[in-house]
Design an enzyme around this catalytic site. Structure first.
Site, PDB file in Angstrom:
ATOM      1  NE  ARG A   1       4.333  33.447 -47.080  1.00 43.57           N
ATOM      2  CZ  ARG A   1       4.610  32.717 -48.149  1.00 43.57           C
ATOM      3  NH1 ARG A   1       5.548  33.118 -48.992  1.00 43.57           N
ATOM      4  NH2 ARG A   1       3.977  31.600 -48.391  1.00 43.57           N
TER       5      ARG A   1
ATOM      6  NE  ARG B   1       5.224  21.004 -52.593  1.00 41.37           N
ATOM      7  CZ  ARG B   1       5.038  22.081 -51.821  1.00 41.37           C
ATOM      8  NH1 ARG B   1       4.333  21.969 -50.699  1.00 41.37           N
ATOM      9  NH2 ARG B   1       5.580  23.237 -52.144  1.00 41.37           N
TER      10      ARG B   1
ATOM     11  NE  ARG C   1       8.773  28.776 -52.348  1.00 40.90           N
ATOM     12  CZ  ARG C   1       8.023  27.688 -52.208  1.00 40.90           C
ATOM     13  NH1 ARG C   1       8.324  26.596 -52.904  1.00 40.90           N
ATOM     14  NH2 ARG C   1       7.009  27.680 -51.371  1.00 40.90           N
TER      15      ARG C   1
ATOM     16  CE  LYS D   1       4.394  28.580 -43.730  1.00 40.73           C
ATOM     17  NZ  LYS D   1       5.452  27.888 -44.522  1.00 40.73           N
TER      18      LYS D   1
ATOM     19  NE  ARG E   1       3.697  24.343 -56.260  1.00 37.16           N
ATOM     20  CZ  ARG E   1       3.335  24.576 -55.007  1.00 37.16           C
ATOM     21  NH1 ARG E   1       2.267  24.024 -54.503  1.00 37.16           N
ATOM     22  NH2 ARG E   1       4.063  25.351 -54.229  1.00 37.16           N
TER      23      ARG E   1
END
Length: 218
Positions: A83, A122, A166, A8, A155
């Site tokens: 959220r 990532r 998550r 997104k 990260r």
């Protein structure tokens, strides 16, 4: 809206450029607050490091302040907020007070395996913040930023266990949010499993068909 890693943020940036309206990412706002070690940043950091959602009162404080900026007058794209249903209700109230509203909500429906693959791969530059991926966007030199030559790192919230948590937290806390926006008849669902180009084509086709974004609405 959609789970972490759904794409997104990527789509929000290109749509923002196409329709010339600001892309407002709560993730970026929160990370900037953490980087600056501000009081609200220190509060948010503990939750973000564990892959948990930052409490509503902290997020809303940051978002509302951003929405009052002059560059949002012609419209905006919210990325990562709201959220939860309480956040959505609060957002609607705040927007109404400043004469704005939400025209569309795009939900990126994405499989868990897709999310894990994207996020765990990532890498981010410690110096300039440039983003890479060990499969999709490889740096020219392993673990070294193409832009500034500094070290790339993973990260904490992109590690496997944190990513799974998550996803779990997201699914649990946003189910009723989807129903909330569906009941308002402003929800559109796209597949977050598709590649960037396919999603972009679907979204721009939708916005061009609907019309309001071409005249500056959000």
């Amino acid at each position: 809206m959609g789970p972490p890693g759904a794409g997104k943020g990527t789509q929000a940036k290109v749509i923002s450029e196409k329709f010339n309206i600001p892309h407002i990412s709560t993730g970026d706002i929160l990370r900037e607050a953490v980087k600056n070690n501000s009081p609200v940043g220190r509060q948010a950091k503990g939750f973000m490091d564990k892959g948990e959602l930052v409490p509503d009162d902290i997020v809303i404080k940051i978002v509302v302040e951003r929405l009052r900026s002059k560059d949002t007058a012609a419209g905006f794209i919210l990325d990562g907020f709201p959220r939860t249903k309480p956040q959505a209700v609060s957002l609607d109230k705040e927007l109404k007070q400043i004469g704005l509203g939400v025209d569309y909500v795009i939900y990126f429906d994405t499989r868990e395996e897709t999310i894990i693959s994207r996020l765990t791969g990532r890498r981010v530059c410690r110096n300039c913040g440039a983003n890479y991926h060990i499969v999709n966007i490889k740096p020219k030199k392993d673990s070294i930023c193409d832009r500034c030559g500094k070290e790339l790192y993973q990260r904490e919230d992109d590690k496997v266990d944190t990513v799974k948590n998550r996803i779990k937290v997201y699914r649990e806390q946003t189910a009723d949010l989807i129903d909330y926006y569906r009941s308002k008849d402003i929800l559109k669902t796209v597949s977050g499993d598709l590649n960037v180009e396919a999603v972009f084509d679907e979204l721009t086709g939708f916005f061009n068909q609907q019309g309001p974004l071409d005249t500056g609405a959000q």
